[in-house]
Design a protein around this motif. Structure first.
Motif, PDB file in Angstrom:
ATOM      1  N   TYR A 374     -47.572 -14.423  26.693  1.00 34.36           N
ATOM      2  CA  TYR A 374     -48.129 -15.522  26.512  1.00 34.36           C
ATOM      3  C   TYR A 374     -47.413 -16.833  25.212  1.00 34.36           C
ATOM      4  O   TYR A 374     -47.080 -17.749  25.500  1.00 34.36           O
ATOM      5  N   THR A 416     -56.927 -10.558  32.677  1.00 38.37           N
ATOM      6  CA  THR A 416     -57.871 -11.602  32.966  1.00 38.37           C
ATOM      7  C   THR A 416     -58.722 -11.993  31.918  1.00 38.37           C
ATOM      8  O   THR A 416     -58.993 -13.190  32.293  1.00 38.37           O
ATOM      9  N   GLU A 419     -56.149 -13.900  30.540  1.00 34.33           N
ATOM     10  CA  GLU A 419     -55.727 -15.219  30.913  1.00 34.33           C
ATOM     11  C   GLU A 419     -56.600 -16.823  31.516  1.00 34.33           C
ATOM     12  O   GLU A 419     -56.507 -17.596  31.688  1.00 34.33           O
ATOM     13  N   LYS A 420     -58.475 -15.869  31.357  1.00 35.85           N
ATOM     14  CA  LYS A 420     -58.902 -16.412  31.281  1.00 35.85           C
ATOM     15  C   LYS A 420     -59.598 -17.443  29.856  1.00 35.85           C
ATOM     16  O   LYS A 420     -59.431 -18.798  30.032  1.00 35.85           O
ATOM     17  N   ALA A 423     -56.517 -20.360  29.915  1.00 37.01           N
ATOM     18  CA  ALA A 423     -56.481 -21.035  30.782  1.00 37.01           C
ATOM     19  C   ALA A 423     -56.504 -22.405  30.688  1.00 37.01           C
ATOM     20  O   ALA A 423     -55.979 -23.604  31.394  1.00 37.01           O
ATOM     21  N   THR A 424     -56.769 -23.197  30.078  1.00 39.21           N
ATOM     22  CA  THR A 424     -57.453 -24.620  29.996  1.00 39.21           C
ATOM     23  C   THR A 424     -56.136 -24.840  28.629  1.00 39.21           C
ATOM     24  O   THR A 424     -55.303 -25.655  28.943  1.00 39.21           O
ATOM     25  N   SER A 426     -53.267 -23.412  28.729  1.00 41.88           N
ATOM     26  CA  SER A 426     -52.072 -23.380  29.730  1.00 41.88           C
ATOM     27  C   SER A 426     -52.256 -24.634  30.249  1.00 41.88           C
ATOM     28  O   SER A 426     -51.215 -25.105  30.853  1.00 41.88           O
ATOM     29  N   GLN A 447     -64.678 -19.018  25.333  1.00 43.75           N
ATOM     30  CA  GLN A 447     -64.296 -19.264  26.579  1.00 43.75           C
ATOM     31  C   GLN A 447     -64.539 -18.415  27.224  1.00 43.75           C
ATOM     32  O   GLN A 447     -64.833 -18.719  28.366  1.00 43.75           O
TER      33      GLN A 447
END
Length: 462
Positions: A374, A416, A419-420, A423-424, A426, A447
Motif C-alpha cells: 500500500y 479486507t 482495504e477498509k 479506502a478514503t 486511496s 475507520q
C-alpha cells in the motif's frame, strides 16, 4: 536447487511466510530428497518414489503460499488445481489427467522462456540489423519476406532481386541514433505474422479435453499464419523482431523434450480442497455425493501412484511428480480417503491458526508485506504513508477478534481490514500529492470502530 540445503530453503520461505515452521521443514526435506535421488545410481533411482504431502489447516494460514514459493524458489514446474473441479458436474467432472497436461504446458512455457533468454543477445543483434535495413533511406522494395527482397517484373511475376546497396557510414549513423533512443517514436513499416481466418474455439465434452485439444490444433493448422505489412513504432518493431529471431534460434523439439524431463523429474502438483472429495462416513442422506467423491479419488489414484498420460507433447510419466494436497479437514479427515490414496500421501502436517502476534509479523516482516504494497501504491500519487507500531498492533488485534467472531479466514482478513482503513485515503490520494500521512491507532479506530462493534455489519464488510 542443487545448492540449497533444507535449512536454506526454510530460510528463504521465512522471507515470505510467517510461522508454520514444521510444514516448511517438511517440504524442504522433500525438495532436498529430490536432489539426493538424482545423485543415486540410475537402477536404484527409478525405485525411489516421492513422499507426497498432505497439509491440513484452516484457510489463509499459508498452505498454498508454501507450495507456490517453494516451486518458484527451486524453479520447478508448478500447477495448482482444486479437487472440487472434478466433481462440479457430478461423477464425470473434469478429466483428472487434464492437470498433467496443464502442468506440461507450464513446463514448456518455462523452458521456452529460459531458452529465449539464452539466445537473447544474438536475437537482439539480428533484430537490430533487420531494423536498420528498414530504416535506411532509399527505394523500398515492394515486399520483403523471409526469402529476401522481391520486386514485380513486367509480366506481374514476383522475382527475387539483389538488396539495394547500403552506405556503411549511414548505417552506423542510424545504429547510433537507434541505440541512443532517438528513433523510438518514429514509425516503420514491416511485415508481421497474423492469424488468417477466424479463431475456432472447441467446447470439449467433460472427460474428453484431450480430444478437444487435438481438434483445436487441427483447425489451427487449417488456417496457417500469413504475412502482412503493418506500421509500428520502432521500439515496438524492435521487440517484435527480437521475438521472431529468438523463435528461429530455438529448437522446439529440444524445448519439448527438456520440458518433459523437467515435469517428470521435478514437477509439483498442488491439489487444493482435498478434504472436499473425502467421503464422510458419519453423514446421512449423502449416498450419491459420496459415490461422486469416491469416484474422483479412484480416478486420482493411478495419477498419484504413477501412470502414463498422453499430451500433445508426448507421453508423460507421473511416477516422480511430487503431489502436495491441502485442505481444511474440519469435517472430513485424511483417514476418510480411500486406503489406497492414503498410502500415497505418507507425510502429513497440520498448520496452526494465526493470532495477533502472527498478524503483526505478517504486516511487518515479509518483503512483500501489505503495508509495503500500500505504501508503494500511494507513493505513485506522491503521497507518503507511514504506520505507527500501535496502529499495526491494533490492526492485528482486530483481525484476530473478527476471525473469532465471524469466519476464520486467516491472514486474508488483513486484506479486507487494510482495504477498509485506506479506502478514503486511496480515493483522495490524487488531491493529496506531496503530503505525508501517518496511520496511527486513532486513525485505525476511526475507520473501523463502528464496523467492528456492529457484529452483523462486520460480518459483511470485514
Amino acid at each position: 536447487m542443487s545448492n540449497l540445503t533444507p535449512r536454506e530453503i526454510v530460510s528463504e520461505l521465512d522471507r515470505y511466510i510467517i510461522g508454520q515452521n514444521d510444514a516448511k521443514r517438511m517440504v524442504a526435506i522433500a525438495m532436498r530428497n529430490r536432489w539426493r535421488r538424482q545423485q543415486i545410481d540410475p537402477e536404484l533411482r527409478d525405485e525411489i518414489a516421492p513422499k507426497n504431502i498432505i497439509l491440513m489447516g484452516p484457510t489463509g494460514v499459508g498452505k498454498t503460499e508454501i507450495a507456490r514459493r517453494l516451486a518458484r524458489l527451486t524453479n520447478c514446474p508448478f500447477f495448482k488445481v482444486e479437487a472440487t473441479k472434478f466433481t462440479e458436474v457430478g461423477y464425470v467432472g473434469r478429466d483428472v489427467e487434464s492437470m498433467i497436461r496443464d502442468l506440461m504446458e507450464i513446463g514448456v512455457s518455462m523452458v521456452r522462456k529460459e531458452e529465449t533468454e539464452k539466445v537473447r543477445i544474438k536475437a537482439e543483434k539480428n533484430a537490430e540489423e533487420r531494423l536498420i535495413d528498414l530504416l535506411l533511406p532509399g527505394k523500398k522494395p515492394e515486399r520483403q519476406g523471409s526469402m529476401g527482397f522481391f520486386a514485380g517484373s513486367q509480366d506481374g511475376a514476383v522475382e527475387p532481386v539483389e538488396p539495394p546497396k547500403k552506405d556503411d557510414g549511414t548505417r552506423e549513423k542510424f545504429r547510433q541514433m537507434f541505440r541512443q533512443g532517438q528513433l523510438d517514436d518514429r514509425e516503420v513499416e514491416m511485415e508481421v505474422t497474423v492469424q488468417s481466418g477466424a479463431q475456432v474455439e472447441i467446447m470439449a465434452i467433460p472427460g474428453m479435453e484431450d480430444m478437444g485439444n487435438n481438434l483445436q490444433n487441427a483447425f489451427s493448422n487449417m488456417f496457417p499464419g500469413r504475412r502482412k505489412m503493418r506500421k509500428m513504432k520502432i521500439k515496438d518493431a524492435y521487440q517484435a523482431l527480437i521475438d521472431e529471431e529468438a523463435d528461429k534460434l530455438i529448437d522446439p523439439d529440444a524445448v519439448n523434450e527438456l520440458a518433459r524431463e523437467r515435469v517428470e523429474q521435478s514437477g509439483i502438483l498442488f491439489v487444493d480442497e482435498m478434504d472436499k472429495i473425502a467421503s464422510r462416513h458419519d453423514q446421512t442422506g449423502g449416498g450419491s455425493a459420496d459415490v461422486s467423491r469416491e469416484g474422483v479419488q479412484r480416478d486420482l489414484l493411478p495419477i498419484v501412484e504413477g501412470s502414463v498420460v498422453n499430451t500433445k507433447y508426448g507421453m508423460i510419466k507421473t511416477d516422480h511428480i511430487l503431489f502436495i494436497a491441502a485442505g481444511a479437514f474440519h469435517f472430513a479427515k485424511p483417514s476418510d480417503l480411500i486406503p489406497e490414496l492414503q498410502g500415497r500421501f505418507p507425510l502429513r502436517e497440520e498448520l496452526s491458526s494465526l493470532h495477533k502476534e502472527e498478524f503483526y509479523r505478517i504486516l511487518t516482516e515479509p518483503k512483500n508485506a501489505l503495508t509495503v504494497q500500500y505504501k508503494a501504491l500511494l507513493a505513485t500519487e506522491g503521497v507518503t504513508v507511514d504506520y505507527t507500531q500501535e496502529a499495526l498492533e491494533e490492526i492485528s488485534a482486530m483481525a484476530e477478534k473478527i476471525n473469532e467472531e465471524t469466519e476464520n479466514i486467516g491472514a486474508r482478513r488483513l486484506y479486507t481490514i487494510m482495504e477498509k482503513i485506506l479506502a478514503t485515503l486511496s480515493f483522495e490520494a490524487p488531491d493529496k500529492s506531496g503530503q505525508k500521512i501517518v496511520i496511527d491507532r486513532d486513525y485505525v479506530i476511526d475507520q473501523l470502530g463502528q464496523v467492528v462493534e456492529d457484529r452483523d455489519l462486520s460480518r459483511y464488510i470485514l
